[in-house]
Write a protein that holds these residues in place. Structure first.
Motif, PDB file in Angstrom:
ATOM      1  N   UNK A  44       0.845  -1.209   0.000  1.00 55.30           N
ATOM      2  CA  UNK A  44       0.000   0.000   0.000  1.00 55.30           C
ATOM      3  C   UNK A  44       0.874   1.250   0.000  1.00 55.30           C
ATOM      4  N   UNK A  45       1.898   1.252   0.843  1.00 56.59           N
ATOM      5  CA  UNK A  45       2.789   2.414   0.919  1.00 56.59           C
ATOM      6  C   UNK A  45       3.473   2.698  -0.411  1.00 56.59           C
ATOM      7  N   UNK A  51      -1.477   9.543  -3.420  1.00 61.32           N
ATOM      8  CA  UNK A  51      -2.915   9.701  -3.228  1.00 61.32           C
ATOM      9  C   UNK A  51      -3.291   9.402  -1.784  1.00 61.32           C
ATOM     10  N   UNK A  52      -4.264  10.159  -1.301  1.00 58.68           N
ATOM     11  CA  UNK A  52      -4.664   9.996   0.091  1.00 58.68           C
ATOM     12  C   UNK A  52      -6.094   9.478   0.193  1.00 58.68           C
ATOM     13  N   UNK A  53      -6.573   8.819  -0.866  1.00 55.03           N
ATOM     14  CA  UNK A  53      -7.840   8.121  -0.782  1.00 55.03           C
ATOM     15  C   UNK A  53      -7.872   7.115  -1.925  1.00 55.03           C
ATOM     16  N   UNK A  74      -5.894  -2.334   6.882  1.00 52.92           N
ATOM     17  CA  UNK A  74      -4.561  -1.732   6.877  1.00 52.92           C
ATOM     18  C   UNK A  74      -4.536  -0.359   6.204  1.00 52.92           C
ATOM     19  N   UNK A  75      -5.393  -0.181   5.183  1.00 52.54           N
ATOM     20  CA  UNK A  75      -5.334   1.084   4.423  1.00 52.54           C
ATOM     21  C   UNK A  75      -5.599   2.270   5.352  1.00 52.54           C
ATOM     22  N   UNK A  91      -6.323   3.766  -6.837  1.00 50.48           N
ATOM     23  CA  UNK A  91      -7.322   2.795  -7.289  1.00 50.48           C
ATOM     24  C   UNK A  91      -6.864   1.389  -6.927  1.00 50.48           C
ATOM     25  N   UNK A  92      -7.807   0.613  -6.402  1.00 48.79           N
ATOM     26  CA  UNK A  92      -7.492  -0.796  -6.139  1.00 48.79           C
ATOM     27  C   UNK A  92      -8.438  -1.646  -6.973  1.00 48.79           C
ATOM     28  N   UNK A  93      -7.862  -2.550  -7.782  1.00 48.76           N
ATOM     29  CA  UNK A  93      -8.697  -3.497  -8.520  1.00 48.76           C
ATOM     30  C   UNK A  93      -8.439  -4.869  -7.914  1.00 48.76           C
TER      31      UNK A  93
END
Ligand SMILES: *[C@@H]1O[C@H](CO)[C@@H](O)[C@H](O)[C@H]1NC(C)=O
Ligand SMILES: *[C@@H]1O[C@H](CO)[C@@H](O)[C@H](O)[C@H]1NC(C)=O
Ligand SMILES: *[C@@H]1O[C@H](CO)[C@@H](O)[C@H](O)[C@H]1NC(C)=O
Ligand SMILES: *[C@@H]1O[C@H](CO)[C@@H](O)[C@H](O)[C@H]1NC(C)=O
Length: 619
Positions: A44-45, A51-53, A74-75, A91-93
């Motif tokens: 994630x880091x 981006x902060x969202x 964790x996010x 973005x997370x897919x």
């Protein structure tokens, strides 16, 4: 205190594994995520450095639920589920099959280079898999994590983009937000001849990506010059790219916006159509440019000014009246009249005052004579104080008039300067550009009352000869930019014409000049730009180019010629014209009166002689 803290720390350390062990017991082993928590927070880091969202896209919920839960835990920031916020660039897919990934990707704005995408695929990926097709991701930054391999998409500035398999999660880090190494990639630029920013001129025909263009020859030192061109060359060196510089498309160098989605021609149009990567040569930070392309940090502020005709010397017929303003002349006439009237009335009331004052015209003549100090009258004790004050005032007024007159007549007289937009409009000036119709909002601040008249005074010109003809009329202004207090006309102007022109004091607009770039070049170019500004290198090139390339004539337009040159002028007939005319009129009048008198005397004589005859006959 220290001991307590350590104890607390110790407690946590011990407690965490215990609670984790407890939940392990509660959860079915298959429902565990195959990424460890440490690795997940590392991913994630590294995948969302800016981006902060995050927008989350899920497909195939059963298989991926444990990973989703782990991510949620964790996010560290807010996230949106199955909803797209265009302010969120993370973005997370999360999907179970490749088809699902491809489908979800179509919902993400991948063209924006700020987009950071993390794809987690709960599956083994082959090297020819459809999710490893780089064209799917356009300009975004992408990390791809699967059950049996980690992949990273090469960064945006290296074409063609491709996925590389990495061994450790640590290698997912991006490097792009600073100075990047473009490894000699060819960058397509556009610019044109625009002193002092770029002196590129000679070009050859070439076809690039099927588009016929004109490429500037870059081995000519005289032409590879200009402030922005020098900055561009430094960028090429620092970012390690090669380049070709082409001419703008069409006659309009920047192009024109047609509607909200179409930009017609020019460098901005080429950039918008992705034919080029970077454009420079006085590109202003305007709303219109912002809508279509990405602009870098500006490097300088440029002022738009008009070059207006110089005030011409002239000699006024009424020069003798100039030392006093109209109101002073009127006040003088009134006071002379009042003074005469006062003496005249006193003469009728007070018998001791000389009888001659009972005639108003005589009184008026004497009052004027006394004021000018030309009349030396017999003393009259009765109105002595009044007359003394009148004499004293006369001395002051006459002295003031004469000294002011001397100063004015000895120096040249000029038409008033044109220095404000108000004066520009009132002096009926027109202005124009050769073969170019400037975009209205880009030149002027329309909100100001007078500025809105200026676009209406525009005349489109075809050739330089036409421009010269307009200059010859003396009612035509040229537009240009002031860079570092030197004026650069937008169209070429001959030296002879420049001699009759000067820079209008008030600026008609001011703009920040920056480079226009493709989104993926924005960060690296900004980085170099800020560094160049900070270190003063932009200023060095600004001064250097201007010092080397600016001729005397461009400096002359800032010098005023209508001041006093220190020499006294020989008086000619015209400034004294009003005086001579008065003499002539006076002479004519007195001659006329004399003639009338002669005539009336003649008439009287003949009358008398006729009377005599008549009387004689009557006798
Ligand atoms: C990648 O996807 C594009 C369409 O997005 C397609 O035209 C191209 O053929 C694909 N390339 C490969 C190697 O599959
Ligand atoms: C610039 O790119 C070339 C590849 O074309 C590479 O060999 C070179 O090392 C790079 N230079 C620097 C300073 O990174
Ligand atoms: C904008 O103009 C172009 C060309 O004139 C046209 O094809 C397009 O449909 C227009 N778009 C809009 C939103 O009006
Ligand atoms: C770049 O330009 C596009 C429009 O062309 C815009 O949507 C995007 O936000 C811009 N990016 C930046 C960083 O300004």
């Amino acid at each position: 205190m220290k001991i307590q803290l350590r104890l607390l720390f110790f407690h946590c350390y011990v407690l965490v594994p215990i609670s984790a062990a407890k939940s392990d017991i509660a959860i079915d082993y298959n429902q565990q995520s195959w990424i460890s928590d440490t690795n997940m927070s590392l991913i994630i880091g590294l995948s969302y450095p800016f981006s902060a969202c995050c927008n989350i896209y899920l497909d195939g919920l059963d298989e991926i639920e444990p990973i989703f839960k782990q991510f949620r835990r964790i996010y560290p920031h807010e996230y949106l589920l199955e909803k797209t916020s265009f302010e969120c660039f993370g973005n997370l897919v999360l999907a179970a099959t490749e088809e699902q990934v491809v489908m979800e990707l179509s919902r993400i704005s991948t063209a924006i280079s700020k987009s950071e995408i993390l794809v987690i695929l709960d599956k083994r990926i082959e090297s020819n898999s459809s999710v490893l097709n780089a064209t799917l991701y356009k300009n975004s930054d992408v990390n791809l994590v699967s059950r049996y391999g980690i992949w990273k998409l090469s960064e945006n500035y290296l074409l063609p983009r491709s996925f590389t398999k990495v061994d450790r999660y640590e290698e997912l880090a991006y490097s792009k937000k600073g100075l990047v190494d473009m490894m000699g990639r060819e960058v397509h630029a556009a610019s044109f001849f625009r002193p002092p920013l770029s002196y590129l001129k000679t070009s050859i025909n070439k076809t690039i990506n099927g588009i016929p263009t004109k490429i500037y020859v870059t081995n000519n030192e005289q032409e590879m010059d200009g402030i922005e061109l020098k900055l561009f060359l430094i960028m090429a060196e620092k970012l390690n790219f090669t380049y070709t510089i082409r001419e703008p498309d069409g006659p309009n160098r920047y192009g024109i916006p047609i509607n909200d989605t179409t930009w017609e021609g020019g460098m901005i149009g080429q950039l918008h159509k992705k034919q080029i990567d970077i454009a420079f040569a006085s590109i202003w930070q305007t709303i219109h440019h912002h809508k279509f392309v990405n602009l870098t940090e500006p490097w300088y502020q440029i002022f738009m000014h008009f070059l207006v005709p110089r005030p011409k010397p002239y000699t006024s017929f009424w020069a003798l009246t100039r030392p006093l303003s109209t109101s002073v002349w009127i006040a003088l006439l009134i006071i002379i009249f009042l003074q005469s009237l006062s003496i005249y009335l006193q003469a009728w009331i007070d018998p001791k005052i000389p009888k001659r004052f009972r005639d108003f015209i005589l009184t008026l003549t004497e009052t004027i004579g006394r004021l000018l100090g030309t009349c030396v009258p017999e003393s009259c004790t009765e109105v002595r104080v009044q007359m003394h004050i009148w004499h004293a005032a006369g001395v002051i007024i006459v002295t003031a008039y004469s000294s002011s007159l001397a100063a004015r007549l000895a120096s040249s007289e000029y038409e008033p300067r044109i220095d404000t937009i108000d004066q520009f409009v009132h002096s009926e000036l027109r202005w124009g550009r050769i073969k170019i119709k400037p975009f209205r909002e880009d030149y002027f601040n329309i909100e100001e009352a007078y500025t809105s008249d200026i676009p209406d005074r525009f005349i489109p010109l075809e050739t330089e000869e036409e421009q010269r003809k307009y200059f010859a009329t003396g009612k035509y202004a040229a537009v240009g930019r002031v860079v570092d207090s030197i004026f650069f006309p937008d169209d070429n102007i001959t030296n002879e014409d420049l001699e009759n022109l000067r820079v209008m004091k008030d600026a008609i607009g001011k703009f920040y000049s920056s480079f226009a770039v493709q989104p993926w070049l924005l960060n690296p170019v900004n980085k170099v730009m800020l560094w160049l500004k900070e270190s003063g290198i932009t200023f060095f090139h600004l001064r250097d180019v201007i010092r080397r390339r600016t001729g005397l004539h461009l400096r002359e337009v800032l010098v005023e010629h209508d001041g006093s040159d220190g020499d006294a002028r020989v008086l000619t007939l015209t400034p004294l014209g009003a005086g001579f005319s008065m003499l002539i009129v006076g002479l004519f009048l007195s001659t006329f009166v004399f003639y009338l008198e002669l005539k009336s005397v003649g008439d009287f004589e003949s009358y008398k002689s006729r009377q005599k005859l008549f009387i004689g006959r009557g006798e």
